[in-house]
Design a protein around this motif. Structure first.
Motif, PDB file in Angstrom:
ATOM      1  N   THR A  82     -45.680 -37.287 -33.292  1.00 11.61           N
ATOM      2  CA  THR A  82     -44.950 -36.286 -32.538  1.00 11.61           C
ATOM      3  C   THR A  82     -43.473 -36.537 -32.792  1.00 11.61           C
ATOM      4  O   THR A  82     -42.958 -37.617 -32.494  1.00 11.61           O
ATOM      5  CB  THR A  82     -45.253 -36.370 -31.034  1.00 11.61           C
ATOM      6  N   ILE A  83     -42.813 -35.543 -33.370  1.00  7.73           N
ATOM      7  CA  ILE A  83     -41.390 -35.642 -33.713  1.00  7.73           C
ATOM      8  C   ILE A  83     -40.686 -34.592 -32.874  1.00  7.73           C
ATOM      9  O   ILE A  83     -40.887 -33.392 -33.054  1.00  7.73           O
ATOM     10  CB  ILE A  83     -41.181 -35.386 -35.227  1.00  7.73           C
ATOM     11  N   HIS A  84     -39.836 -35.032 -31.932  1.00  2.00           N
ATOM     12  CA  HIS A  84     -39.359 -34.136 -30.877  1.00  2.00           C
ATOM     13  C   HIS A  84     -37.836 -34.205 -30.737  1.00  2.00           C
ATOM     14  O   HIS A  84     -37.308 -35.133 -30.128  1.00  2.00           O
ATOM     15  CB  HIS A  84     -40.020 -34.528 -29.551  1.00  2.00           C
ATOM     16  N   GLY A  85     -37.134 -33.252 -31.331  1.00  4.31           N
ATOM     17  CA  GLY A  85     -35.692 -33.134 -31.113  1.00  4.31           C
ATOM     18  C   GLY A  85     -34.907 -34.336 -31.559  1.00  4.31           C
ATOM     19  O   GLY A  85     -34.030 -34.812 -30.843  1.00  4.31           O
ATOM     20  N   SER A  98     -46.957 -42.270 -34.279  1.00  3.94           N
ATOM     21  CA  SER A  98     -45.683 -42.602 -33.642  1.00  3.94           C
ATOM     22  C   SER A  98     -45.125 -41.392 -32.920  1.00  3.94           C
ATOM     23  O   SER A  98     -45.431 -40.253 -33.260  1.00  3.94           O
ATOM     24  CB  SER A  98     -44.673 -43.082 -34.686  1.00  3.94           C
ATOM     25  N   THR A  99     -44.290 -41.671 -31.924  1.00  3.27           N
ATOM     26  CA  THR A  99     -43.599 -40.622 -31.174  1.00  3.27           C
ATOM     27  C   THR A  99     -42.113 -40.917 -31.212  1.00  3.27           C
ATOM     28  O   THR A  99     -41.677 -42.006 -30.845  1.00  3.27           O
ATOM     29  CB  THR A  99     -44.086 -40.569 -29.716  1.00  3.27           C
ATOM     30  N   ILE A 100     -41.339 -39.923 -31.675  1.00  2.00           N
ATOM     31  CA  ILE A 100     -39.883 -40.040 -31.745  1.00  2.00           C
ATOM     32  C   ILE A 100     -39.314 -38.958 -30.841  1.00  2.00           C
ATOM     33  O   ILE A 100     -39.506 -37.774 -31.077  1.00  2.00           O
ATOM     34  CB  ILE A 100     -39.361 -39.848 -33.192  1.00  2.00           C
ATOM     35  N   THR A 116     -45.528 -46.588 -32.842  1.00  3.39           N
ATOM     36  CA  THR A 116     -44.229 -46.884 -32.240  1.00  3.39           C
ATOM     37  C   THR A 116     -43.810 -45.725 -31.351  1.00  3.39           C
ATOM     38  O   THR A 116     -44.043 -44.561 -31.668  1.00  3.39           O
ATOM     39  CB  THR A 116     -43.171 -47.125 -33.329  1.00  3.39           C
ATOM     40  N   PHE A 117     -43.170 -46.046 -30.235  1.00  2.54           N
ATOM     41  CA  PHE A 117     -42.591 -45.028 -29.349  1.00  2.54           C
ATOM     42  C   PHE A 117     -41.094 -45.280 -29.269  1.00  2.54           C
ATOM     43  O   PHE A 117     -40.657 -46.356 -28.848  1.00  2.54           O
ATOM     44  CB  PHE A 117     -43.204 -45.110 -27.948  1.00  2.54           C
ATOM     45  N   LEU A 118     -40.300 -44.293 -29.712  1.00  5.35           N
ATOM     46  CA  LEU A 118     -38.848 -44.384 -29.573  1.00  5.35           C
ATOM     47  C   LEU A 118     -38.419 -43.484 -28.429  1.00  5.35           C
ATOM     48  O   LEU A 118     -38.569 -42.259 -28.496  1.00  5.35           O
ATOM     49  CB  LEU A 118     -38.148 -43.971 -30.860  1.00  5.35           C
ATOM     50  N   THR A 133     -43.410 -50.468 -28.377  1.00  4.29           N
ATOM     51  CA  THR A 133     -43.256 -49.464 -27.336  1.00  4.29           C
ATOM     52  C   THR A 133     -42.511 -50.107 -26.177  1.00  4.29           C
ATOM     53  O   THR A 133     -43.102 -50.924 -25.478  1.00  4.29           O
ATOM     54  CB  THR A 133     -44.644 -48.973 -26.864  1.00  4.29           C
ATOM     55  N   PRO A 134     -41.232 -49.834 -26.003  1.00  2.00           N
ATOM     56  CA  PRO A 134     -40.417 -48.987 -26.866  1.00  2.00           C
ATOM     57  C   PRO A 134     -40.093 -49.693 -28.186  1.00  2.00           C
ATOM     58  O   PRO A 134     -40.106 -50.928 -28.266  1.00  2.00           O
ATOM     59  CB  PRO A 134     -39.151 -48.768 -26.042  1.00  2.00           C
ATOM     60  N   GLY A 135     -39.818 -48.916 -29.209  1.00  2.00           N
ATOM     61  CA  GLY A 135     -39.568 -49.464 -30.534  1.00  2.00           C
ATOM     62  C   GLY A 135     -38.306 -50.293 -30.602  1.00  2.00           C
ATOM     63  O   GLY A 135     -37.284 -49.945 -30.013  1.00  2.00           O
ATOM     64  N   LYS A 136     -38.394 -51.399 -31.325  1.00  2.00           N
ATOM     65  CA  LYS A 136     -37.261 -52.301 -31.551  1.00  2.00           C
ATOM     66  C   LYS A 136     -37.197 -52.644 -33.030  1.00  2.00           C
ATOM     67  O   LYS A 136     -38.223 -52.754 -33.707  1.00  2.00           O
ATOM     68  CB  LYS A 136     -37.441 -53.614 -30.772  1.00  2.00           C
TER      69      LYS A 136
END
Length: 194
Positions: A82-85, A98-100, A116-118, A133-136
């Protein structure tokens, strides 16, 4: 059958699978590929997919409340992301599932590991490997060759799919072709570093 809204700009050399749904202001640049069951929605702002980038099966692209979704060239957005804004630099690989989120900025040559969750507003410097999660950032390395090689593989696959060949990577000469491209990319990187 693929569905494209009236504001979609799909470059003539781009590949879009027949199950793709693109709505709103979506621009797909040359030699990009969009795979099975991808949905992109830009009711406001815009979505831009850079040259030679590939958007894998079941990816969702959407704009943020205040931010567009900008994907650089030679990027691989892998399955179920999921690539969001957010903004993703050139030569990046975004790992499976992954979710960005909104306002994230990922520098060029990055690898974002699978799952990964950013969170909103995360800034990732160029040449980073990110996990969690959250990504580092877990290490720093130039992933130019890795990102470009993956984009090359998907470009070759898109060319094959466009003519009904679903086993291009199984061709006897394909491993040698990939090795030649990898050596070319390493040489290109060395030249650029001088």
């Amino acid at each position: 059958m693929a569905v494209f809204g009236p504001d979609v700009k799909l470059h003539e050399t781009a590949y879009a699978h027949e199950t793709v749904h693109l709505y709103g202001k979506v621009t797909v640049h040359e030699h990009a590929s969009i795979w099975v069951n991808v949905v992109a929605r830009a009711e406001h702002k815009e979505i831009v997919i850079g040259a030679y980038s590939n958007i894998h099966d079941f990816v969702m692209l959407h704009v943020g409340e205040r931010t567009p979704t900008l994907i650089g060239s030679h990027c691989s957005i892998t399955h179920h992301c999921t690539i969001h804004g957010c903004s993703i630099g050139d030569n990046c690989l975004i790992g499976i599932n992954s979710t960005i989120m909104d306002g994230c900025v990922i520098g060029e040559n990055c690898i974002i590991a699978g799952h990964t969750f950013l969170k909103e507003g995360t800034i990732i410097p160029a040449n980073s490997v990110v996990m969690g999660t959250p990504g580092k950032v877990v290490r720093t390395e130039n992933n130019y060759v890795h990102g470009r090689l993956n984009a090359y593989l998907y470009h070759q696959n898109a060319l094959a799919y466009a003519v009904g060949n679903y086993r291009a990577w199984d061709a006897p000469d394909f491993p040698a072709q990939v090795m030649r491209e990898m050596h070319r990319l390493h040489n290109e990187l060395e030249q650029n570093d001088r």
